[in-house]
Scaffold this active site. Structure first.
Site, short mmCIF file in Angstrom:
data_model
loop_
_atom_site.label_atom_id
_atom_site.label_comp_id
_atom_site.label_asym_id
_atom_site.label_seq_id
_atom_site.Cartn_x
_atom_site.Cartn_y
_atom_site.Cartn_z
N GLY A 171 -12.06 -35.66 4.76
CA GLY A 171 -13.36 -35.85 5.24
C GLY A 171 -13.91 -36.89 6.04
O GLY A 171 -14.77 -37.60 5.89
N SER B 97 -14.36 -28.38 10.83
CA SER B 97 -13.37 -28.90 9.70
C SER B 97 -14.30 -28.64 8.32
O SER B 97 -15.60 -28.50 8.16
CB SER B 97 -13.59 -30.53 9.76
OG SER B 97 -12.64 -30.76 10.85
N THR C 137 -16.39 -31.47 5.44
CA THR C 137 -17.91 -32.34 5.43
C THR C 137 -18.68 -31.14 5.05
O THR C 137 -18.85 -30.26 5.82
CB THR C 137 -18.07 -32.94 6.94
OG1 THR C 137 -16.99 -33.79 7.19
CG2 THR C 137 -19.53 -33.34 6.91
N ASN D 273 -9.15 -24.68 13.73
CA ASN D 273 -8.90 -26.00 12.97
C ASN D 273 -8.22 -25.31 11.62
O ASN D 273 -7.73 -24.18 11.70
CB ASN D 273 -10.43 -26.40 12.37
CG ASN D 273 -10.64 -27.89 12.02
OD1 ASN D 273 -9.65 -28.16 11.35
ND2 ASN D 273 -11.57 -28.45 12.75
N THR D 274 -8.13 -25.96 10.56
CA THR D 274 -7.82 -25.49 9.26
C THR D 274 -8.49 -24.46 8.45
O THR D 274 -9.68 -24.09 9.05
CB THR D 274 -7.50 -26.74 8.17
OG1 THR D 274 -8.86 -27.31 8.12
CG2 THR D 274 -6.58 -27.70 8.90
C1 LIG Z 1 -4.23 -34.25 7.72
C2 LIG Z 1 -5.15 -33.58 8.70
C3 LIG Z 1 -6.17 -34.25 9.13
C4 LIG Z 1 -6.92 -33.32 10.19
N1 LIG Z 1 -8.05 -33.99 10.80
C5 LIG Z 1 -8.83 -33.21 11.66
C6 LIG Z 1 -9.93 -34.12 12.19
O1 LIG Z 1 -10.07 -35.01 11.73
N2 LIG Z 1 -10.45 -33.42 13.27
C7 LIG Z 1 -10.14 -32.06 13.65
O2 LIG Z 1 -10.76 -31.40 14.41
N3 LIG Z 1 -9.07 -31.56 13.18
C8 LIG Z 1 -8.45 -31.92 12.04
N4 LIG Z 1 -7.14 -31.62 11.63
C9 LIG Z 1 -6.89 -30.12 11.96
C10 LIG Z 1 -5.97 -29.98 13.23
O3 LIG Z 1 -6.19 -30.75 14.30
C11 LIG Z 1 -5.49 -28.70 13.57
O4 LIG Z 1 -6.67 -28.11 13.97
C12 LIG Z 1 -4.93 -27.79 12.37
O5 LIG Z 1 -4.05 -28.83 11.59
C13 LIG Z 1 -4.00 -26.69 12.75
O6 LIG Z 1 -2.77 -27.05 13.45
P1 LIG Z 1 -1.45 -27.55 12.69
O7 LIG Z 1 -1.09 -25.98 12.08
O8 LIG Z 1 -0.36 -27.64 13.97
O9 LIG Z 1 -1.57 -28.68 11.81
C14 LIG Z 1 -6.40 -32.27 10.76
C15 LIG Z 1 -5.30 -31.64 10.30
C16 LIG Z 1 -4.51 -32.14 9.28
C17 LIG Z 1 -3.36 -31.77 8.77
#
Ligand SMILES: Cc1cc2nc3c(=O)[nH]c(=O)nc-3n(C[C@H](O)[C@H](O)[C@H](O)COP(=O)(O)O)c2cc1C
Length: 351
Positions: free
Chosen positions: A119, A181, A184, A248-249
């Site tokens: 968040g 994200s 939010t 993003n996720t």
């Molecule tokens: C714990 C955590 C916090 C994250 N916080 C943000 C964030 O604040 N802003 C954002 O754009 N993406 C955020 N992400 C997403 C990552 O930047 C990325 O887009 C996503 O995890 C996919 O990549 P990955 O599979 O390599 O982790 C977050 C991911 C994780 C795991």
């Protein structure tokens, strides 16, 4: 070694506590100029064949750390020293906020995945700007990712992003508008073109007004329908943005509420990249993120048209040598294939 440490020790502790400990250690490293330089010499990518340029910025390699790890720009230099070709800090919001109640970070170790509902916990744009103003001891490419303050209503979102952009655009090598994200409420609605257009126009005006004209990118969710991906791509072209970060996720998963990252995201992330490349060709810089675990994954994204690739969850399972190893393997792969520069790989298999 790290695998053993992870399975015997680290996974017994709460994931967020381990994260804070890691950030503290890296912040300490960031404050030790001599050690930081030594680590940078040993671990950062120095192979000239790995260099890439995008939107006027020179990167020592195509691979960097995704947003969310260094939310307050506390340790970007140390992350650069341990091998990341760029570091995207944030998400930073205009106002400081605590984020969601803990626990809010969960390992799904069997799938090499993470679920988070942090968040946007962060100290706010002014504090991040103060950190970024401190001199840099080792070369570090820093992207700054901005998002909406939770208590700000959707109709005031543009002003909120503009406040962050004014603080941070002058200090960033590139700026990212994060509308993707899942933690939010209402944020992802901003991906709809009728809301996204005024938001991007306003932030772009701020980014364009900095002395260096800060490049501007938008970060999108993997859960967008294909037509909506095309619509965002068309808008990004029309507004002359510099690039798109995908993805993003995802919220499409069973289990804890929050965004899923890591291995299960890989297939969709690649599919979104291919769709974007088919739509925009090389007119925008594409940054691929989601499920990247190793040099093979980076290679695949480059072939599919990404100029830059990012990872986050891979470091949680791969440990502090993750970026170093990945770059070593990329360099070896170039030699094995007789390819003189990594830029020759970009877009080779794109439609
Ligand atoms: C714990 C955590 C916090 C994250 N916080 C943000 C964030 O604040 N802003 C954002 O754009 N993406 C955020 N992400 C997403 C990552 O930047 C990325 O887009 C996503 O995890 C996919 O990549 P990955 O599979 O390599 O982790 C977050 C991911 C994780 C795991």
């Amino acid at each position: 070694m790290y695998r053993l440490l992870f399975s015997l020790v680290l996974c017994r502790f709460d994931a967020e506590s381990v994260h804070h400990l890691t950030v503290r250690a890296l912040t300490l490293l960031a404050r030790l100029p001599y050690l930081k330089k030594v680590v940078h010499r040993l671990m950062a990518p120095h192979d000239p064949a790995l260099r890439v340029s995008a939107f006027g910025v020179h990167f020592p390699s195509p691979f960097g750390l995704a947003a969310g790890f260094d939310k307050d720009a506390a340790c970007a230099e140390a992350l650069s020293a341990i091998g990341f070709g760029h570091v995207e800090v944030g998400t930073v919001t205009a106002h400081a906020q605590p984020g969601n109640p803990r626990p809010r970070l969960f390992r799904v170790a069997t799938q090499r995945a993470i679920i988070n509902r942090m968040g946007f916990n962060n100290r706010g744009a002014a504090a991040a700007a103060a950190r970024l103003r401190r001199t840099r001891g080792v070369p570090t490419v820093v992207g700054v990712n901005i998002g909406k303050t939770k208590v700000v209503p959707e109709h005031a979102a543009v002003d909120d992003y503009v406040t962050s952009a004014k603080e941070l655009a002058p200090l960033a090598d590139y700026l990212v508008v994060n509308v993707s994200s899942p933690n939010t409420p209402g944020l992802r609605n901003l991906q709809a073109v009728e809301l996204l257009r005024p938001l991007l126009e306003a932030v772009k005006q701020v980014a364009d007004a900095t002395p260096r004209r800060t490049p501007l990118l938008v970060k999108i969710a993997p859960d967008l329908a294909d037509e909506d991906i095309d619509a965002v791509a068309d808008l990004a072209l029309e507004l002359r943005l510099d690039g798109i970060i995908a993805t993003n996720t995802t919220i499409r998963h069973p289990g804890e509420t929050g965004g899923l990252s890591g291995r299960p995201l890989k297939t969709r992330s690649v599919a979104v990249l291919r769709r974007l490349r088919a739509r925009v060709g090389d007119r925008l810089t594409l940054v691929s993120v989601g499920g990247v675990e190793n040099a093979d994954d980076v290679w695949e994204r480059l072939l599919a048209g990404a100029t830059l690739v990012q990872g986050y969850t891979g470091m949680i399972y791969g440990g502090p040598l993750w970026a170093y190893r990945l770059h070593r393997d990329l360099s070896r792969r170039l030699v094995r294939h007789g390819i003189p520069a990594i830029t020759d790989v970009i877009g080779r298999t794109a439609p």
